[in-house]
Design an enzyme around this catalytic site. Structure first.
Site, PDB file in Angstrom:
ATOM      1  N   SER A 244      -0.667   1.133   6.760  1.00 28.75           N
ATOM      2  CA  SER A 244      -1.621   1.234   6.414  1.00 28.75           C
ATOM      3  C   SER A 244      -3.108  -0.135   6.965  1.00 28.75           C
ATOM      4  CB  SER A 244      -2.512   2.257   5.300  1.00 28.75           C
ATOM      5  OG  SER A 244      -1.145   1.151   4.208  1.00 28.75           O
TER       6      SER A 244
ATOM      7  N   HIS B 107      -1.012   6.496  11.995  1.00 31.99           N
ATOM      8  CA  HIS B 107      -1.547   6.144  10.050  1.00 31.99           C
ATOM      9  C   HIS B 107      -1.550   7.444   9.647  1.00 31.99           C
ATOM     10  CE1 HIS B 107      -4.291   4.941   6.914  1.00 31.99           C
ATOM     11  NE2 HIS B 107      -2.996   5.003   6.071  1.00 31.99           N
TER      12      HIS B 107
ATOM     13  N   GLU C  82      -4.794   8.648  12.070  1.00 28.87           N
ATOM     14  CA  GLU C  82      -5.461   7.173  13.133  1.00 28.87           C
ATOM     15  C   GLU C  82      -4.788   6.811  13.947  1.00 28.87           C
ATOM     16  OE1 GLU C  82      -8.596   4.520  11.220  1.00 28.87           O
ATOM     17  OE2 GLU C  82      -7.157   4.804  10.012  1.00 28.87           O
TER      18      GLU C  82
ATOM     19  N   ASN D 191      -9.216   2.556   6.040  1.00 30.01           N
ATOM     20  CA  ASN D 191     -10.101   1.824   4.800  1.00 30.01           C
ATOM     21  C   ASN D 191     -10.282   0.699   4.910  1.00 30.01           C
ATOM     22  OD1 ASN D 191      -7.332   3.026   3.063  1.00 30.01           O
ATOM     23  ND2 ASN D 191      -5.534   1.784   4.446  1.00 30.01           N
TER      24      ASN D 191
HETATM   25  P1  NAI Z   1       7.731   4.401  -0.601  1.00 30.83           P
HETATM   26  O1  NAI Z   1       8.124   3.022  -1.252  1.00 30.83           O
HETATM   27  O2  NAI Z   1       7.568   5.313  -1.274  1.00 30.83           O
HETATM   28  O3  NAI Z   1       8.886   3.928   0.334  1.00 30.83           O
HETATM   29  C1  NAI Z   1       9.109   3.001   1.181  1.00 30.83           C
HETATM   30  C2  NAI Z   1      10.533   3.336   1.370  1.00 30.83           C
HETATM   31  O4  NAI Z   1      10.850   2.593   2.600  1.00 30.83           O
HETATM   32  C3  NAI Z   1      12.436   2.962   0.651  1.00 30.83           C
HETATM   33  O5  NAI Z   1      12.513   4.500  -0.004  1.00 30.83           O
HETATM   34  C4  NAI Z   1      13.287   2.137   0.883  1.00 30.83           C
HETATM   35  O6  NAI Z   1      14.162   1.801   0.538  1.00 30.83           O
HETATM   36  C5  NAI Z   1      12.104   2.105   2.603  1.00 30.83           C
HETATM   37  N1  NAI Z   1      12.568   0.653   2.719  1.00 30.83           N
HETATM   38  C6  NAI Z   1      12.876  -0.189   2.689  1.00 30.83           C
HETATM   39  N2  NAI Z   1      12.717  -1.328   3.576  1.00 30.83           N
HETATM   40  C7  NAI Z   1      13.616  -0.751   4.655  1.00 30.83           C
HETATM   41  C8  NAI Z   1      14.887  -0.829   5.511  1.00 30.83           C
HETATM   42  N3  NAI Z   1      14.355  -2.188   5.933  1.00 30.83           N
HETATM   43  N4  NAI Z   1      15.427  -0.017   6.401  1.00 30.83           N
HETATM   44  C9  NAI Z   1      15.008   0.948   5.714  1.00 30.83           C
HETATM   45  N5  NAI Z   1      14.831   1.434   4.760  1.00 30.83           N
HETATM   46  C10 NAI Z   1      13.657   0.789   3.821  1.00 30.83           C
HETATM   47  O7  NAI Z   1       6.084   3.757   0.656  1.00 30.83           O
HETATM   48  P2  NAI Z   1       5.430   4.722   1.600  1.00 30.83           P
HETATM   49  O8  NAI Z   1       3.908   4.595   0.151  1.00 30.83           O
HETATM   50  O9  NAI Z   1       6.087   5.882   1.743  1.00 30.83           O
HETATM   51  O10 NAI Z   1       4.723   3.716   2.423  1.00 30.83           O
HETATM   52  C11 NAI Z   1       5.166   3.964   3.335  1.00 30.83           C
HETATM   53  C12 NAI Z   1       4.462   3.179   4.516  1.00 30.83           C
HETATM   54  O11 NAI Z   1       3.034   4.207   4.713  1.00 30.83           O
HETATM   55  C13 NAI Z   1       3.764   1.460   4.698  1.00 30.83           C
HETATM   56  O12 NAI Z   1       3.741   0.696   5.359  1.00 30.83           O
HETATM   57  C14 NAI Z   1       2.517   1.977   3.726  1.00 30.83           C
HETATM   58  O13 NAI Z   1       1.295   1.286   3.500  1.00 30.83           O
HETATM   59  C15 NAI Z   1       2.072   3.157   4.446  1.00 30.83           C
HETATM   60  N6  NAI Z   1       1.128   4.556   3.964  1.00 30.83           N
HETATM   61  C16 NAI Z   1       0.932   5.083   3.023  1.00 30.83           C
HETATM   62  C17 NAI Z   1       0.428   5.644   2.869  1.00 30.83           C
HETATM   63  C18 NAI Z   1       0.837   6.517   0.599  1.00 30.83           C
HETATM   64  O14 NAI Z   1      -0.371   6.708   0.240  1.00 30.83           O
HETATM   65  N7  NAI Z   1       1.380   5.565   0.203  1.00 30.83           N
HETATM   66  C19 NAI Z   1      -0.702   6.773   3.190  1.00 30.83           C
HETATM   67  C20 NAI Z   1      -0.500   6.186   4.393  1.00 30.83           C
HETATM   68  C21 NAI Z   1      -0.135   5.201   4.676  1.00 30.83           C
END
Ligand code: NAI
Length: 284
Positions: free
Chosen positions: A119, A140, A152, A190
């Site tokens: 993001s 995104h 995006e 953002n």
């Molecule tokens: P989250 O914390 O819910 O999930 C991340 C997952 O990645 C976890 O299950 C973790 O075990 C896994 N993980 C971490 N390192 C890893 C690796 N090396 N190999 C495999 N799995 C791995 O995070 P979320 O909220 O889903 O965010 C993920 C991405 O999406 C981030 O880059 C965030 O900035 C982006 N994003 C988030 C939004 C939101 O509203 N939460 C909106 C748009 C983008």
């Protein structure tokens, strides 16, 4: 280029949504996470959402079965060796993401496109750790992915037109609306949203108005479905602070200075809905 096999890395709230919409649109999907519990939880959540969609007659029972058959949980990154596209959705941390991309560059076929759901982190910098920067791009998605229409698409400095077109076409197939964005801090979503949230926090910090009243002004006065402070609590105050820091550092402009009250809440562990307390209090 025909995209058939997709890997989504990171089975968190974004990854599971992205995997689901890809599988529902006919792609064969590996959902990868290093944490098996996260994978199990994601598979259950997707099944629950699909069951609800059948109950509401939005999809048929056989659509649900076909979608689930196209979803494969994976704990091995080497499963990406058969993939045409990888969408990375791991934690928002440059070190973690660049490690994943550098590994993927070695594992995936030469033609594969590597996308990040970041993001706020620069796509150009992520692309630079690979030997195929022209095939690296930002996708995104918005949260919750199955509901929100926008994607995006972020072009890194070296992203090729061919890569952009393949991802634009795929986004349309997912029944989402693609918007082309160049790689600058905060992209568009953002860069516009976070300063508004930050300014709403300043109005509370400076005693201009209360939390509830600031939200009411924006809901009833601007027709926003949700006030900015409620939205900040949903996004997570740590995430809001992190993105403001990216804007502040990236542009070097004081207009992006994170509000001290936002910093204070994050330091206190008041991270919004997920921690039970932010600008509002939530039942655990
Ligand atoms: P989250 O914390 O819910 O999930 C991340 C997952 O990645 C976890 O299950 C973790 O075990 C896994 N993980 C971490 N390192 C890893 C690796 N090396 N190999 C495999 N799995 C791995 O995070 P979320 O909220 O889903 O965010 C993920 C991405 O999406 C981030 O880059 C965030 O900035 C982006 N994003 C988030 C939004 C939101 O509203 N939460 C909106 C748009 C983008």
């Amino acid at each position: 280029m025909a995209i058939k096999n997709v890997m989504v890395i990171g089975a968190g709230q974004m990854g599971e949504g992205i995997a689901q919409v890809c599988a529902q649109s006919g792609y064969n999907v590996f959902l990868n996470d290093m944490n098996e519990q996260a994978l199990e939880k994601a598979m259950k959540n997707m099944e629950k959402r699909l069951t609800r969609a059948v109950e509401k007659e939005r999809i048929t029972e056989s659509d649900k079965t076909d979608t689930l058959n196209r979803l494969h949980p994976s704990t091995k990154l080497t499963d990406a060796e058969s993939c045409d596209l990888v969408i990375e959705a791991v934690v928002e941390n440059m070190e973690v993401k660049t490690k994943v991309f550098s590994d993927l560059d070695k594992i995936t076929p030469k033609h594969a496109i590597l996308a990040s759901n970041t993001s706020s982190l620069p796509i150009t910098e992520i692309a630079a750790v690979t030997n195929r920067p022209e095939q690296v791009i930002g996708m995104h998605f918005m949260n919750p992915v199955p509901v929100m229409k926008l994607v995006e698409i972020i072009r890194g400095l070296q992203t090729s037109d061919e890569t952009y077109q393949a991802i634009e076409e795929m986004t349309n197939k997912l029944s989402k609306v693609p918007v082309e964005v160049n790689d600058f801090p905060g992209f568009v979503a953002n860069r516009v949203l976070m300063p508004m949230i930050n300014e709403a926090i300043y109005t509370v910090y400076e005693g201009v108005s209360s939390v509830e009243d600031v939200d009411t002004v924006m809901k009833l006065g601007m027709n926003h479905p949700m006030g900015p402070l409620t939205l900040a609590d949903f996004i997570g105050l740590d995430t809001c602070l992190y993105i403001m820091e990216v804007l502040y550092e990236g542009f070097g402009d004081s207009k992006y200075r994170p509000c001290p009250l936002l910093r204070k809440y994050v330091k206190a562990g008041w991270l919004g809905k997920k921690s039970g307390r932010g600008f509002y209090q939530y039942e655990s």
